[in-house]
Design a protein around this motif. Structure first.
Motif, PDB file in Angstrom:
ATOM      1  N   UNK A 233       0.817  -1.214   0.000  1.00  0.00           N
ATOM      2  CA  UNK A 233       0.000   0.000   0.000  1.00  0.00           C
ATOM      3  C   UNK A 233       0.852   1.266   0.000  1.00  0.00           C
ATOM      4  N   UNK A 234       2.060   1.184   0.521  1.00  0.00           N
ATOM      5  CA  UNK A 234       2.935   2.354   0.570  1.00  0.00           C
ATOM      6  C   UNK A 234       3.322   2.833  -0.833  1.00  0.00           C
ATOM      7  N   UNK A 235       3.242   1.957  -1.814  1.00  0.00           N
ATOM      8  CA  UNK A 235       3.701   2.300  -3.169  1.00  0.00           C
ATOM      9  C   UNK A 235       2.542   2.528  -4.140  1.00  0.00           C
ATOM     10  N   UNK A 236       1.323   2.575  -3.624  1.00  0.00           N
ATOM     11  CA  UNK A 236       0.159   2.768  -4.501  1.00  0.00           C
ATOM     12  C   UNK A 236       0.302   4.071  -5.289  1.00  0.00           C
ATOM     13  N   UNK A 237       0.189   3.975  -6.612  1.00  0.00           N
ATOM     14  CA  UNK A 237       0.246   5.144  -7.472  1.00  0.00           C
ATOM     15  C   UNK A 237       1.597   5.847  -7.518  1.00  0.00           C
ATOM     16  N   UNK A 238       2.677   5.150  -7.169  1.00  0.00           N
ATOM     17  CA  UNK A 238       3.982   5.803  -7.040  1.00  0.00           C
ATOM     18  C   UNK A 238       4.951   5.534  -8.186  1.00  0.00           C
ATOM     19  N   UNK A 239       4.723   4.492  -8.994  1.00  0.00           N
ATOM     20  CA  UNK A 239       5.754   4.023  -9.914  1.00  0.00           C
ATOM     21  C   UNK A 239       5.484   4.456 -11.358  1.00  0.00           C
ATOM     22  N   UNK A 240       6.539   4.876 -12.037  1.00  0.00           N
ATOM     23  CA  UNK A 240       6.443   5.220 -13.459  1.00  0.00           C
ATOM     24  C   UNK A 240       6.431   3.976 -14.330  1.00  0.00           C
ATOM     25  N   UNK A 241       7.170   2.972 -13.915  1.00  0.00           N
ATOM     26  CA  UNK A 241       7.339   1.769 -14.741  1.00  0.00           C
ATOM     27  C   UNK A 241       7.601   0.571 -13.840  1.00  0.00           C
ATOM     28  N   UNK A 242       7.038  -0.565 -14.221  1.00  0.00           N
ATOM     29  CA  UNK A 242       7.290  -1.826 -13.520  1.00  0.00           C
ATOM     30  C   UNK A 242       7.764  -2.852 -14.543  1.00  0.00           C
ATOM     31  N   UNK A 243       8.854  -3.515 -14.231  1.00  0.00           N
ATOM     32  CA  UNK A 243       9.315  -4.653 -15.021  1.00  0.00           C
ATOM     33  C   UNK A 243       8.978  -5.913 -14.243  1.00  0.00           C
ATOM     34  N   UNK A 244       8.020  -6.675 -14.755  1.00  0.00           N
ATOM     35  CA  UNK A 244       7.550  -7.876 -14.074  1.00  0.00           C
ATOM     36  C   UNK A 244       8.254  -9.076 -14.704  1.00  0.00           C
ATOM     37  N   UNK A 245       9.148  -9.694 -13.932  1.00  0.00           N
ATOM     38  CA  UNK A 245       9.987 -10.773 -14.456  1.00  0.00           C
ATOM     39  C   UNK A 245       9.512 -12.164 -14.071  1.00  0.00           C
ATOM     40  N   UNK A 246       8.405 -12.264 -13.345  1.00  0.00           N
ATOM     41  CA  UNK A 246       7.992 -13.556 -12.786  1.00  0.00           C
ATOM     42  C   UNK A 246       7.489 -14.490 -13.880  1.00  0.00           C
ATOM     43  N   UNK A 247       8.004 -15.715 -13.900  1.00  0.00           N
ATOM     44  CA  UNK A 247       7.666 -16.686 -14.936  1.00  0.00           C
ATOM     45  C   UNK A 247       6.665 -17.725 -14.448  1.00  0.00           C
ATOM     46  N   UNK A 248       5.827 -17.362 -13.488  1.00  0.00           N
ATOM     47  CA  UNK A 248       4.763 -18.234 -12.997  1.00  0.00           C
ATOM     48  C   UNK A 248       3.469 -17.433 -12.967  1.00  0.00           C
ATOM     49  N   UNK A 249       2.326 -18.070 -13.211  1.00  0.00           N
ATOM     50  CA  UNK A 249       1.056 -17.330 -13.196  1.00  0.00           C
ATOM     51  C   UNK A 249       0.819 -16.662 -11.839  1.00  0.00           C
ATOM     52  N   UNK A 250       0.413 -15.400 -11.863  1.00  0.00           N
ATOM     53  CA  UNK A 250       0.130 -14.677 -10.617  1.00  0.00           C
ATOM     54  C   UNK A 250      -0.780 -13.492 -10.930  1.00  0.00           C
ATOM     55  N   UNK A 251      -1.421 -12.964  -9.896  1.00  0.00           N
ATOM     56  CA  UNK A 251      -2.326 -11.831 -10.060  1.00  0.00           C
ATOM     57  C   UNK A 251      -1.542 -10.574 -10.419  1.00  0.00           C
ATOM     58  N   UNK A 252      -1.986  -9.883 -11.452  1.00  0.00           N
ATOM     59  CA  UNK A 252      -1.326  -8.653 -11.891  1.00  0.00           C
ATOM     60  C   UNK A 252      -1.904  -7.401 -11.236  1.00  0.00           C
ATOM     61  N   UNK A 253      -3.152  -7.485 -10.777  1.00  0.00           N
ATOM     62  CA  UNK A 253      -3.837  -6.304 -10.239  1.00  0.00           C
ATOM     63  C   UNK A 253      -3.076  -5.601  -9.111  1.00  0.00           C
ATOM     64  N   UNK A 254      -2.477  -6.331  -8.150  1.00  0.00           N
ATOM     65  CA  UNK A 254      -1.766  -5.609  -7.077  1.00  0.00           C
ATOM     66  C   UNK A 254      -0.637  -4.737  -7.595  1.00  0.00           C
ATOM     67  N   UNK A 255      -0.024  -5.119  -8.709  1.00  0.00           N
ATOM     68  CA  UNK A 255       1.072  -4.329  -9.269  1.00  0.00           C
ATOM     69  C   UNK A 255       0.547  -3.189 -10.144  1.00  0.00           C
ATOM     70  N   UNK A 256      -0.556  -3.421 -10.842  1.00  0.00           N
ATOM     71  CA  UNK A 256      -1.171  -2.343 -11.619  1.00  0.00           C
ATOM     72  C   UNK A 256      -1.499  -1.167 -10.704  1.00  0.00           C
ATOM     73  N   UNK A 257      -1.961  -1.439  -9.490  1.00  0.00           N
ATOM     74  CA  UNK A 257      -2.332  -0.379  -8.559  1.00  0.00           C
ATOM     75  C   UNK A 257      -1.135   0.459  -8.100  1.00  0.00           C
ATOM     76  N   UNK A 258       0.071  -0.018  -8.341  1.00  0.00           N
ATOM     77  CA  UNK A 258       1.258   0.729  -7.932  1.00  0.00           C
ATOM     78  C   UNK A 258       1.681   1.766  -8.959  1.00  0.00           C
ATOM     79  N   UNK A 259       1.116   1.688 -10.166  1.00  0.00           N
ATOM     80  CA  UNK A 259       1.507   2.582 -11.245  1.00  0.00           C
ATOM     81  C   UNK A 259       0.869   3.960 -11.104  1.00  0.00           C
TER      82      UNK A 259
END
Length: 338
Positions: A233-259
């Motif tokens: 929650x500390x990073x919500x709406x804080x990031x210009x860009x995220x590089x997601x390197x995970x090679x296993x299925x996972x929820x993307x929504x928590x990271x979208x909220x950080x953008x």
């Protein structure tokens, strides 16, 4: 033709076994390389186990190759015997389509030819770097400018390095940008080093609290344990860009909220099964984007190698100087070569 010793997967369930392959005699525009080091990429495992359901057996993986030039064809101009050289994920493309003309051979309209497992859209098998030697046309061979003692750590740059460098460069992960790296595996490890060298303000997201120290050592200014909602929650709406390197299925929504508004998350991990679909409202309400990236063209891969040489980036551990390599397959040690 010449014989070369190799390691091959004969089917999806077998361990890699010693194998013998044939390499072509170098033609006029070919470079023959004695392989000194080859990185172990997750794509090698996906292919050996047929997790992408397209493997041509026998499969000799390996597309992070560093070696020494031992022969060149008559028309070769940019390499000579004794040079250090690298080969990445591709050994050919059509050369005529718009992508090839734009030096984006990885997006060749007719499918690039992989260093192993043949042409992308089907064709004769090719054998990769888990072998003694390889013959590649000059236009797909790369110059290695690192010091010779670093070569074992340079090999993984030929896939993990360019896979992370290309999107970080394309989306401007430099000074004044706050960038997140998701995952500290093979790709994330390189992403942290490269983004740090580019000058970004860097946050690493990991599910493993035990990787906090590693992340900071590699260049992350901050590390967030992504399984902790309060930390996220500390990073919500804080990031210009995220590089997601995970090679296993996972929820993307928590990271979208950080953008931030107009922020982008680029996916470079290639899971065997799809990620859960994201909530579209998390995207449209802030004009956020989920994008993707493959590797890079030959010109950009050379740019990446030169950047890493200039900044002293390789696979080596900054604290110990050791190269982090474990040659294992299906949790079993590799057999000794014959």
């Amino acid at each position: 033709m010449s014989k070369a010793k190799a390691y091959a997967a004969l089917n999806a369930n077998s361990a890699l076994v010693p194998f013998e392959i044939e390499r072509r005699t170098p033609g006029p525009d070919d470079v023959q390389i004695q392989i000194l080091y080859c990185g172990v990429c997750h794509s090698d495992l996906h292919t050996a186990r047929n997790e992408w359901r397209n493997t041509l057996y026998p499969s000799v993986p390996g597309h992070e190759i560093v070696g020494r030039v031992v022969a060149v064809g008559k028309q070769v101009r940019n390499f000579k015997v004794g040079d250090l050289a690298g080969v990445g994920c591709m050994v050919d493309s059509c050369g005529n389509c718009p992508s090839c003309h734009d030096h984006e051979e990885q997006f060749c309209d007719h499918g690039f030819t992989g260093t192993y497992n043949g042409p992308l859209l089907g064709g004769e098998n090719t054998y990769g770097g888990y072998s003694q030697s390889i013959v590649v046309k000059e236009s797909f061979v790369l110059h290695i400018r690192h010091q010779e003692q670093d070569l074992a750590g340079v090999a993984p740059l030929l896939c993990a390095g360019i896979t992370t460098y290309s999107p970080l460069s394309r989306w401007g992960a430099g000074p004044g940008k706050k960038v997140g790296i998701v995952g500290l595996g093979g790709l994330g490890h390189m992403g942290v080093k490269i983004a740090h060298a580019m000058g970004a303000q860097l946050v690493l997201f990991t599910t493993s609290a035990g990787k906090i120290e590693d992340g900071k050592c590699l260049g992350a200014g901050e590390v967030c344990v992504s399984t902790d909602p309060e930390q996220m929650a500390r990073y919500a709406g804080q990031l210009d860009f995220i590089l997601n390197t995970v090679a296993a299925p996972h929820a993307l929504d928590p990271y979208v909220e950080l953008l931030k508004r107009d922020g982008t998350m680029a996916l470079v991990g290639a899971p065997a099964e799809p990620h859960p679909a994201p909530n579209v409202f998390g995207l449209i309400l802030k004009r956020r984007r989920i994008a993707s990236s493959l590797i890079g063209g030959i010109r950009e891969t050379q740019e990446m190698l030169d950047f890493c040489a200039e900044h002293g980036i390789s696979w080596r551990d900054k604290r110990t100087g050791a190269v982090r390599v474990r040659l294992r397959y299906n949790d079993r040690p590799m057999p000794e070569p014959r």
